[in-house]
Write an enzyme that holds these catalytic residues in place. Structure first.
Site, short mmCIF file in Angstrom:
data_model
loop_
_atom_site.label_atom_id
_atom_site.label_comp_id
_atom_site.label_asym_id
_atom_site.label_seq_id
_atom_site.Cartn_x
_atom_site.Cartn_y
_atom_site.Cartn_z
N GLU A 261 -6.20 -5.70 4.22
CA GLU A 261 -6.05 -6.78 3.21
C GLU A 261 -7.17 -6.68 2.17
OE1 GLU A 261 -4.48 -10.55 3.78
OE2 GLU A 261 -3.39 -10.01 5.58
N GLN B 255 -23.21 -3.39 23.87
CA GLN B 255 -24.61 -3.08 24.23
C GLN B 255 -25.04 -3.88 25.46
OE1 GLN B 255 -26.25 -0.77 22.59
NE2 GLN B 255 -28.08 -0.91 23.84
N ALA C 123 -2.33 4.72 -3.32
CA ALA C 123 -2.67 3.40 -3.86
C ALA C 123 -3.05 2.45 -2.73
CB ALA C 123 -1.50 2.84 -4.66
N GLY C 124 -4.36 2.48 -2.37
CA GLY C 124 -4.87 1.59 -1.32
C GLY C 124 -5.63 0.46 -1.97
N SER C 125 -6.92 0.70 -2.21
CA SER C 125 -7.73 -0.31 -2.93
C SER C 125 -7.19 -0.49 -4.35
CB SER C 125 -9.19 0.14 -3.00
OG SER C 125 -9.71 0.29 -1.71
N THR D 9 0.81 -1.22 0.00
CA THR D 9 0.00 0.00 0.00
C THR D 9 0.84 1.27 0.00
OG1 THR D 9 -1.63 -1.23 1.27
CG2 THR D 9 -1.89 1.16 1.23
N GLN E 72 -35.24 -11.95 27.59
CA GLN E 72 -35.21 -12.56 26.25
C GLN E 72 -34.46 -11.70 25.22
OE1 GLN E 72 -38.88 -13.37 23.98
NE2 GLN E 72 -38.29 -15.52 24.08
C1 LIG Z 1 -4.02 -1.00 10.52
C2 LIG Z 1 -3.70 -1.24 9.09
C3 LIG Z 1 -2.69 -2.11 8.75
C4 LIG Z 1 -2.36 -2.32 7.40
N1 LIG Z 1 -1.32 -3.17 7.09
C5 LIG Z 1 -0.89 -3.23 5.79
C6 LIG Z 1 0.29 -3.98 5.46
O1 LIG Z 1 0.91 -4.63 6.31
N2 LIG Z 1 0.72 -3.95 4.17
C7 LIG Z 1 0.07 -3.26 3.19
O2 LIG Z 1 0.52 -3.28 2.05
N3 LIG Z 1 -1.07 -2.56 3.48
C8 LIG Z 1 -1.55 -2.53 4.75
N4 LIG Z 1 -2.69 -1.81 5.06
C9 LIG Z 1 -3.41 -1.11 3.99
C10 LIG Z 1 -4.80 -1.66 3.70
O3 LIG Z 1 -4.71 -2.85 2.99
C11 LIG Z 1 -5.59 -0.54 3.00
O4 LIG Z 1 -5.87 0.44 3.99
C12 LIG Z 1 -6.87 -1.05 2.38
O5 LIG Z 1 -6.61 -1.88 1.28
C13 LIG Z 1 -7.78 0.11 1.92
O6 LIG Z 1 -7.06 1.08 1.22
P1 LIG Z 1 -7.21 2.63 1.63
O7 LIG Z 1 -7.04 2.72 3.11
O8 LIG Z 1 -6.28 3.42 0.80
O9 LIG Z 1 -8.70 3.01 1.29
P2 LIG Z 1 -9.26 3.52 -0.12
O10 LIG Z 1 -8.76 2.67 -1.22
O11 LIG Z 1 -9.06 4.98 -0.21
O12 LIG Z 1 -10.82 3.22 0.06
C14 LIG Z 1 -11.64 3.99 0.94
C15 LIG Z 1 -13.06 3.40 0.92
O13 LIG Z 1 -13.55 3.41 -0.42
C16 LIG Z 1 -13.92 2.10 -0.83
N5 LIG Z 1 -13.58 1.87 -2.24
C17 LIG Z 1 -12.41 2.12 -2.87
N6 LIG Z 1 -12.47 1.74 -4.15
C18 LIG Z 1 -13.71 1.22 -4.33
C19 LIG Z 1 -14.40 0.63 -5.44
N7 LIG Z 1 -13.81 0.45 -6.62
N8 LIG Z 1 -15.67 0.21 -5.25
C20 LIG Z 1 -16.27 0.35 -4.05
N9 LIG Z 1 -15.69 0.89 -2.97
C21 LIG Z 1 -14.43 1.31 -3.11
C22 LIG Z 1 -13.11 1.15 0.06
O14 LIG Z 1 -13.72 -0.08 0.18
C23 LIG Z 1 -13.05 1.93 1.37
O15 LIG Z 1 -14.20 1.66 2.13
C24 LIG Z 1 -3.07 -1.64 6.38
C25 LIG Z 1 -4.12 -0.78 6.74
C26 LIG Z 1 -4.43 -0.57 8.06
C27 LIG Z 1 -5.54 0.39 8.41
#
Ligand SMILES: Cc1cc2nc3c(=O)[nH]c(=O)nc-3n(C[C@H](O)[C@H](O)[C@H](O)COP(=O)(O)OP(=O)(O)OC[C@H]3O[C@@H](n4cnc5c(N)ncnc54)[C@H](O)[C@@H]3O)c2cc1C
Length: 381
Positions: free
Chosen positions: A363, A336, A129-131, A125, A278
């Site tokens: 992930e 809760q 470049a996340g998702s 990440t 309940q």
């Molecule tokens: C505590 C922690 C530990 C981590 N450890 C690692 C690690 O060891 N190595 C590593 O490489 N990464 C790591 N990550 C990164 C993690 O994999 C990313 O945070 C994750 O993939 C989401 O990317 P982003 O945070 O950039 O969110 P974004 O990509 O900005 O997304 C934000 C929101 O928009 C939604 N979204 C984005 N694109 C779409 C789409 N096409 N359709 C629908 N919804 C969408 C997402 O689902 C999310 O809800 C870690 C993250 C955290 C928070």
């Protein structure tokens, strides 16, 4: 429920449970509050050889697979997911080497990872470049026998604590995802620094940092797989490690459920224990149903992967989504049931609810997992 684990798997689960209950439970609140990396617990896991459960026998491990790794993660997570993820992130760093490492790379790194002498990490990440991982910008330019890495990584679990990092970088910008390669980078390589440590909502015992590469020289021997196969390395690794996130979620949910039941039996209101109402009983019943369903899905996915099946992206993503959504629901309901006491740090469920949230995010966020599942099921029919 009976899950028909093998005798060896039962021993692994029992040992991990013992470590979790006797040691992790004692430090969970302190480590969470103070953000202490659980090196002592990792040392204990190494001493009991649980660090090597998923490493092949020929490289000094126990020779188990994803199931064994998940059993350890699940049990640690019952008391502290921050500790569990510190263990699991080494598996995330080790799997690319198990899957794509050259013989020399496997011999060099895997026996030490199995013994707990090396902590690993996985660095894909970036800030932009996340998702959308295929848009990473960190570059690896080949110069003679070396690749020169420049750029930065964000959100890297075990950042600053790991000894060895699997790092993804662009070797050919014109090829898109086919221009990404994977490298093994050791912590003392010149030009490799650890940046800011994140101040997180949950899993606070784990370390999550930025990584910086400034003309970092990585020998060509440390290229993992072939040049241009990095995207595949990452995706095939995730297929095997997303069940680890599901295991974390099942463990967190199980821990919260156990606390909620005990509390509901002890706490008296209107002259009766909460467990006699309940509305509370149904919440507990739903917790049980959902946790067992998530665990069943997790274990069957692990068995499928370990059986040598070729393609299991859909199953791996599905168990991650289901279990993480269950963890969020169960921990919210546990808070809760415990009322005001659920909302304060004196009781562990507040931490568990914070810890659960990340299982829906990392992930690959659950929206992205649903995209993967949808594209697979649409292809099938
Ligand atoms: C505590 C922690 C530990 C981590 N450890 C690692 C690690 O060891 N190595 C590593 O490489 N990464 C790591 N990550 C990164 C993690 O994999 C990313 O945070 C994750 O993939 C989401 O990317 P982003 O945070 O950039 O969110 P974004 O990509 O900005 O997304 C934000 C929101 O928009 C939604 N979204 C984005 N694109 C779409 C789409 N096409 N359709 C629908 N919804 C969408 C997402 O689902 C999310 O809800 C870690 C993250 C955290 C928070």
């Amino acid at each position: 429920m009976e899950y028909f684990l093998s005798e060896e798997q039962k021993i692994i689960k029992k040992l991990a449970k013992r470590i979790s209950d006797e040691y992790v439970s004692k430090v969970a609140i302190k480590y969470d509050k103070e953000g202490i990396f659980p090196r002592d617990i990792l040392d204990l896991l190494a001493y009991t050889e649980l660090t090597g459960v998923y490493i092949p026998k020929e490289y000094g491990g126990f020779g188990g697979g994803v199931m064994e790794m998940c059993l350890v993660v699940e049990e640690l997570s019952r008391n502290c997911a921050g500790v569990a993820v510190s263990y699991a992130a080494t598996a995330l760093g080790a799997y690319p080497i198990i899957l794509y490492g050259k013989e020399e790379q496997k011999k060099k790194y895997l026996p030490k990872i199995a013994k707990g002498e090396l902590i690993a990490a996985f660095a894909l990440t970036e800030a932009d470049a996340g998702s959308d991982v295929s848009s990473i910008k960190t570059t690896a330019e080949k110069k003679g026998d070396y690749y020169i890495l420049n750029g930065s990584k964000h959100w890297i679990t075990n950042g600053g604590e790991a000894d060895v990092y699997v790092v993804f970088a662009v070797t050919d910008k014109s090829k898109g995802p086919r221009g990404i390669s994977a490298f093994i980078v050791e912590k003392e390589y010149e030009g490799f620094y650890c940046g800011k440590k994140e101040d997180k909502m949950g899993i606070r015992a784990s370390s999550t940092t930025e990584l910086i590469f400034e003309d970092c020289k990585v020998h060509k021997e440390n290229l993992l797989g072939r040049e241009g196969t990095g995207f595949i390395v990452a995706m095939k690794t995730f297929d095997r490690t997303r069940p680890g996130v599901a295991a974390m979620a099942v463990g967190i949910a199980q821990g919260a459920y156990e606390h909620a039941i005990r509390y509901a039996k002890e706490r008296v209101q209107f002259g009766q224990p909460l467990s006699s109402f309940q509305a509370i009983q149904h919440m507990l019943a739903d917790m049980y149903i959902n946790i067992e369903a998530a665990r069943a899905m997790l274990y069957s996915t692990c068995r499928m992967i370990d059986s040598g099946a070729k393609d299991f992206s859909k199953e791996s993503s599905a168990c991650k989504v289901f279990a993480s959504d269950v963890a969020m629901k169960v921990t919210t309901d546990a808070v809760q049931i415990m009322g005001g006491n659920g909302y304060v740090k004196d009781y562990p469920v507040e931490k568990m609810m914070r810890d659960a949230k990340v299982t829906q995010i990392f992930e690959g966020a659950n929206q992205i997992q649903r995209n993967i599942i949808a594209s697979e099921i649409i292809k099938e029919y």
